[in-house]
Design an enzyme around this catalytic site. Structure first.
Site, PDB file in Angstrom:
ATOM      1  N   ASP A 135      32.105   5.345 -16.574  1.00 12.87           N
ATOM      2  CA  ASP A 135      31.506   6.576 -17.068  1.00 12.87           C
ATOM      3  C   ASP A 135      30.945   6.476 -18.429  1.00 12.87           C
ATOM      4  OD1 ASP A 135      30.832   9.270 -17.911  1.00 12.87           O
ATOM      5  OD2 ASP A 135      32.936  10.258 -17.375  1.00 12.87           O
ATOM      6  N   GLY A 177      29.985  10.801 -21.750  1.00 12.28           N
ATOM      7  CA  GLY A 177      29.562  12.239 -22.080  1.00 12.28           C
ATOM      8  C   GLY A 177      30.592  13.021 -21.626  1.00 12.28           C
ATOM      9  N   ASP A 234      35.119  10.692  -7.878  1.00  9.02           N
ATOM     10  CA  ASP A 234      36.500  10.192  -8.798  1.00  9.02           C
ATOM     11  C   ASP A 234      37.022  11.636  -9.230  1.00  9.02           C
ATOM     12  OD1 ASP A 234      36.037  10.443 -12.116  1.00  9.02           O
ATOM     13  OD2 ASP A 234      34.223  10.811 -10.791  1.00  9.02           O
ATOM     14  N   CYS A 290      52.651  10.351   6.936  1.00 11.36           N
ATOM     15  CA  CYS A 290      52.177   9.431   6.087  1.00 11.36           C
ATOM     16  C   CYS A 290      52.956   7.987   6.415  1.00 11.36           C
ATOM     17  CB  CYS A 290      52.088   9.726   4.746  1.00 11.36           C
ATOM     18  SG  CYS A 290      51.434   8.354   3.524  1.00 11.36           S
ATOM     19  N   CYS A 347      52.615   5.325   4.227  1.00 13.83           N
ATOM     20  CA  CYS A 347      52.513   4.412   2.918  1.00 13.83           C
ATOM     21  C   CYS A 347      53.891   3.810   2.516  1.00 13.83           C
ATOM     22  CB  CYS A 347      51.958   5.248   1.881  1.00 13.83           C
ATOM     23  SG  CYS A 347      53.007   6.492   0.931  1.00 13.83           S
ATOM     24  N   CYS A 371      56.571   6.646   1.635  1.00 15.32           N
ATOM     25  CA  CYS A 371      56.994   7.809   2.686  1.00 15.32           C
ATOM     26  C   CYS A 371      57.886   6.896   3.542  1.00 15.32           C
ATOM     27  CB  CYS A 371      55.785   8.173   3.319  1.00 15.32           C
ATOM     28  SG  CYS A 371      54.940   9.342   2.420  1.00 15.32           S
ATOM     29  N   HIS A 398      51.783   7.021  -3.838  1.00 12.58           N
ATOM     30  CA  HIS A 398      51.371   7.977  -2.534  1.00 12.58           C
ATOM     31  C   HIS A 398      50.008   8.647  -2.529  1.00 12.58           C
ATOM     32  CE1 HIS A 398      52.050  10.867   0.675  1.00 12.58           C
ATOM     33  NE2 HIS A 398      51.805  11.818  -0.207  1.00 12.58           N
TER      34      HIS A 398
END
Length: 383
Positions: free
Chosen positions: A92, A95, A266, A304, A306, A309, A335
């Site tokens: 970025d 700004g 994002d 989930c 992951c 989890c 997560h």
């Protein structure tokens, strides 16, 4: 090496399946980009980012300019080497951070005078200085320096601000010293006014940037208003270049943004709410610090797969958060980012199957989200 390939369009919406090619690798779009403001995605290491499928991360010019500064960044050989990340990076321009400083900054035609939030030191950021710093940082995708007008700014102020952002974009383009290695994106502004958004988009498209961002949204306006602004703006952007909606990362806005033709997103939401003890799950947000989870030994999100989890319970995670253990914030961050990147995978698969609207209805139902957006521009875009 930078280029965008449009692979497929959803039959019923503006959703696009694509690929961005950079010197540091390919990015499948639509994509969510974890935010690494200060050369780190908070509480995550690089191996974990790779494990969860992060294809690209963000750095921020404002923060890296203040710390560690241009000299250290140059001596390190750029941000990729500094943080040992060999995949794509976007920076970025700073700004939005300048915008958020409020009374600590003064905007002029030449640039922005601002006071550091760190130590009160005074600085002057110009479009040329922002681009120079981003050239030093060495990100694959860099952004024009712009002014992000407040959502409640009146027409006269927004018109003046948008015109200045366009002039700044031309100065950024002229100052860019590494166009062969870094793609500079223009940022469409225009506040909450249809004609100013259209004028900004037309002016920037005429400047032929490699990609385009839509800024000045998710700054306090309603989701309905944001979706309308996307309906107005996105069809005016080239179909053969990537489109990036800045600072947006909630489940509903990601899906509604994709439906309107956005390729890149994002947001700090995922990491910020994790540090406050909140998880994003298939059943909606869960405030794990709440007492209801004290003796809940079920997985954080049964749907989930992951690491968190599969290995930890809600009760354990609540214990960590209540004790202010660093591991609690780390696990919830892991997560939340995994959950979001998996959602983007599902969105890409839905585009392949012309099923984005079905996915939206299913996710919104599971998540308890009311459908408030009406897609206004199905099939409309320029070549």
């Amino acid at each position: 090496m930078f280029r965008y390939e449009l692979i497929k369009k959803d039959k019923y919406t503006g959703a696009r399946l694509g690929r961005i090619i950079t010197d540091h690798g390919e990015i499948e779009t639509p994509i969510f980009m974890p935010v690494g403001t200060q050369a780190t995605v908070k509480s995550m290491n690089n191996r974990e980012l790779e494990d969860i499928g992060a294809q690209i991360i963000l750095g921020n010019t404002y923060h890296l300019y203040l710390r560690p500064g241009e000299d250290i960044m140059a001596k390190a050989g750029g941000l990729h080497r500094f943080m040992h990340w060999d995949k794509p990076i976007l920076t970025d321009s700073g700004g939005f951070q300048v915008f958020s400083l409020g009374p600590m900054r003064k905007i002029t035609e030449e640039g922005v005078h601002f006071v550091s939030h760190l130590d009160g030191s005074r600085h002057f950021m110009t479009p040329e200085k922002s681009i120079h710093m981003q050239n030093v940082i060495g990100a694959d995708i860099i952004m024009c320096f712009d002014e992000c007008a407040p959502a409640d700014a009146d027409y006269a102020y927004t018109k003046k601000s948008t015109a200045m952002t366009t002039r700044w974009a031309a100065r950024c383009q002229a100052a860019h010293k590494r166009p062969d290695a870094q793609a500079l994106f223009g940022i469409v502004q225009g506040g909450m006014f249809d004609d100013l958004r259209a004028k900004s988009a037309a002016d920037l498209v005429a400047m032929d940037f490699p990609g385009y961002a839509i800024g000045g949204l998710s700054v306090g306006e309603s989701h309905d208003k944001m979706y309308h602004m996307l309906d107005v703006t996105t069809p005016l952007l080239p179909e053969n270049k990537p489109r990036y909606l800045m600072g947006v990362g909630s489940v509903d806005a990601l899906i509604e943004g994709v439906i309107r033709g956005i390729d890149m997103f994002d947001c700090v939401l995922q990491t910020r709410i994790a540090r406050n003890g909140t998880a994003m799950t298939s059943e909606g947000k869960k405030v794990i610090r709440n007492a209801v989870y004290q003796a809940d030994f079920s997985p954080l999100d049964p749907a989930c797969d992951c690491y968190v989890c599969r290995n930890h319970t809600r009760a354990y995670l609540r214990h960590l958060i209540k004790c202010k253990e660093i591991l609690g914030a780390r696990l919830l961050t892991y997560h939340n980012l995994y959950f979001t990147l998996k959602l983007m995978e599902k969105i890409r698969e839905a585009i392949r199957n012309d099923a984005v609207l079905e996915l939206r209805d299913s996710v919104f139902c599971q998540y308890g989200i009311e459908k408030i957006g009406v897609y206004e521009n199905a099939g409309k875009s320029i070549g």
